[in-house]
Design a protein around this motif. Structure first.
Motif, PDB file in Angstrom:
ATOM      1  N   ILE A   1       0.839  -1.194   0.000  1.00 36.30           N
ATOM      2  CA  ILE A   1       0.000   0.000   0.000  1.00 36.30           C
ATOM      3  C   ILE A   1       0.876   1.246   0.000  1.00 36.30           C
TER       4      ILE A   1
ATOM      5  N   VAL B   1       0.572   5.256   1.174  1.00 32.15           N
ATOM      6  CA  VAL B   1      -0.260   5.981   2.140  1.00 32.15           C
ATOM      7  C   VAL B   1       0.200   7.433   2.244  1.00 32.15           C
TER       8      VAL B   1
ATOM      9  N   ASP C   1      -3.040   3.662  -3.034  1.00 32.11           N
ATOM     10  CA  ASP C   1      -2.653   2.628  -4.004  1.00 32.11           C
ATOM     11  C   ASP C   1      -2.536   1.306  -3.264  1.00 32.11           C
ATOM     12  N   VAL C   2      -3.132   0.250  -3.833  1.00 35.90           N
ATOM     13  CA  VAL C   2      -3.055  -1.094  -3.261  1.00 35.90           C
ATOM     14  C   VAL C   2      -2.765  -2.070  -4.391  1.00 35.90           C
TER      15      VAL C   2
ATOM     16  N   GLU D   1      -4.428   8.098   4.466  1.00 36.61           N
ATOM     17  CA  GLU D   1      -5.208   7.759   3.273  1.00 36.61           C
ATOM     18  C   GLU D   1      -4.425   6.799   2.388  1.00 36.61           C
ATOM     19  N   ILE D   2      -4.983   5.614   2.156  1.00 33.99           N
ATOM     20  CA  ILE D   2      -4.369   4.647   1.232  1.00 33.99           C
ATOM     21  C   ILE D   2      -4.771   5.034  -0.193  1.00 33.99           C
TER      22      ILE D   2
ATOM     23  N   GLU E   1      -9.459  -1.990   4.288  1.00 31.66           N
ATOM     24  CA  GLU E   1      -8.460  -1.147   4.940  1.00 31.66           C
ATOM     25  C   GLU E   1      -8.270  -1.485   6.414  1.00 31.66           C
TER      26      GLU E   1
ATOM     27  N   ARG F   1       5.259   3.560   2.454  1.00 36.50           N
ATOM     28  CA  ARG F   1       5.048   2.373   1.632  1.00 36.50           C
ATOM     29  C   ARG F   1       5.141   1.175   2.569  1.00 36.50           C
TER      30      ARG F   1
ATOM     31  N   TRP G   1      -4.647  -2.435   8.264  1.00 33.23           N
ATOM     32  CA  TRP G   1      -4.035  -1.683   9.355  1.00 33.23           C
ATOM     33  C   TRP G   1      -3.886  -2.537  10.611  1.00 33.23           C
TER      34      TRP G   1
ATOM     35  N   ARG H   1      -1.663   5.540  10.585  1.00 35.48           N
ATOM     36  CA  ARG H   1      -2.692   5.430   9.554  1.00 35.48           C
ATOM     37  C   ARG H   1      -2.811   6.711   8.751  1.00 35.48           C
TER      38      ARG H   1
END
Length: 389
Positions: free
Chosen positions: A189, A191, A264-265, A261-262, A237, A221, A241, A259
């Motif tokens: 991910i 973030v 890209d996954v 905002e994600i 999500e 990352r 986490w 934590r």
């Protein structure tokens, strides 16, 4: 069909292809770079982000490291975390060298900007690329662009177009492929969050491996070991986490990875792959077209840069002396480093990951190995030497 000639035809505008083109330009050798994607795609696809000390030196020497020095994150150590305890490997203290965290897409941006500023010939969105006559003195590459078939003849074709490119297939059955597929993958991910640590953390946990990394002072990352057939949809999500906090835990307590905002996954399969030889006739392979390493050792882009350096030296020597000695020995010269990187990446992978089944014997061996690496200066130095390059 249009016809033209250059000295070296390069397939692929990744780090290997663009650096090779730049190095040849500095030696007064012309090249054409062919890329099937558009410029925006190659400048924004997220890939590796760890540069060995020597890779940074190469980029400095060829004049494309100004932004790297402004924005890259210099790391002098890494942390190995197991049994709820963190152990720092002081790489710079042990070797006098360091790594720099700087995304592969940033290296591509820097190289591409320099090639275009120098009048380099980089052609995007070409289709149906085909390689011809590699066993002759005039190999060529054909492609479609604008509804027209084009043909570029050169003295050498450099295949820098990745694992799924056309170059390796063009060599036919003269190449021998050695590979290993691992029974797990990485869920990664990106973030929007300030990194909680200044150095990478490699964590070994009974649930599997985890890696804490970063791309900039504002972007982290993170990776989780997952099953080889895992789907992104299985990992909402909150689950990501919670599992990260658990695997990075210290002293029996979860560790907050910070934590954010994600944005890209993705899931990356784990495999090792080597092509031998890395050439056929006047076709030479570099980077992922010739070899894949597990990302645990952070070697993929660094190997591509080294391939490009070796290839440019071989081609320059040929043009300046008329001797093909270095061209002919390119495979032997490149594979010495490739196999060392393969071994290091395999070693890191086998030491840190959970393998299928409840194999307590294997787990005890891994824990003992980690204790050796973190408790012995000699073991730690060996890891550091390989990691920094």
């Amino acid at each position: 069909m249009t016809d033209e000639r250059t000295q070296v035809v390069i397939i692929g505008a990744g780090p290997a292809g663009l650096l090779l083109s730049h190095l040849l330009h500095l030696a007064g050798i012309t090249s054409v770079v062919l890329e099937d994607r558009d410029r925006a795609h190659i400048e924004n696809r997220v890939r590796a982000g760890v540069l060995e000390h020597g890779t940074t030196e190469i980029l400095e020497q060829v004049g494309v490291a100004d932004r790297l020095h402004r924005e890259g994150l210099v790391h002098e150590g890494i942390e190995l975390r197991f049994d709820g305890v963190g152990h720092r490997i002081p790489m710079t203290e042990l070797t006098g060298r360091h790594i720099t965290v700087y995304g592969q897409q940033e290296v591509v941006k820097d190289l591409l900007a320099r090639r275009l500023a120098d009048g380099g010939d980089v052609r995007f969105e070409v289709a149906d690329v085909q390689v011809h006559d590699v066993d002759t003195a005039e190999p060529s590459v054909t492609y479609l662009a604008g509804g027209v078939r084009h043909r570029v003849v050169g003295d050498v074709v450099a295949g820098c177009d990745g694992f799924h490119g056309v170059s390796r297939a063009a060599a036919g059955d003269t190449l021998h492929h050695l590979d290993r597929t691992y029974p797990f993958a990485w869920l990664g991910i990106l973030v929007h969050a300030v990194p909680r640590t200044h150095e990478l953390i490699y964590a070994s946990h009974q649930n599997g491996f985890a890696l804490y990394s970063m791309r900039s002072p504002e972007v982290t990352r993170l990776y989780l070991q997952v099953g080889a057939d895992e789907q992104v949809e299985s990992w909402p999500e909150d689950r990501i986490w919670d599992e990260l906090a658990l695997r990075f835990g210290l002293d029996g307590e979860p560790w907050d990875p910070g934590r954010g905002e994600i944005f890209d996954v993705g899931i990356t399969p784990m495999r090792s792959f080597v092509t031998e030889p890395m050439q056929r006739g006047r076709l030479l392979l570099a980077g992922d077209a010739a070899h894949i390493v597990p990302p645990t050792g952070a070697k993929g882009m660094n190997l591509a840069v080294h391939d490009a350096l070796l290839m440019s030296r071989a081609i320059e020597h040929w043009y300046s002396t008329g001797e093909e000695t270095l061209v002919n020995s390119y495979t032997t010269d490149a594979l010495a480093r490739v196999w060392r990187a393969q071994h290091f990446s395999w070693w890191m992978t086998s030491m840190l990951h959970k393998f299928p089944g409840d194999d307590q014997f294997q787990h005890r061996l891994q824990t003992a190995q980690l204790a050796n690496v973190t408790g012995s200066r000699a073991y730690a130095t060996a890891l550091a030497e390989n990691y920094v390059g």
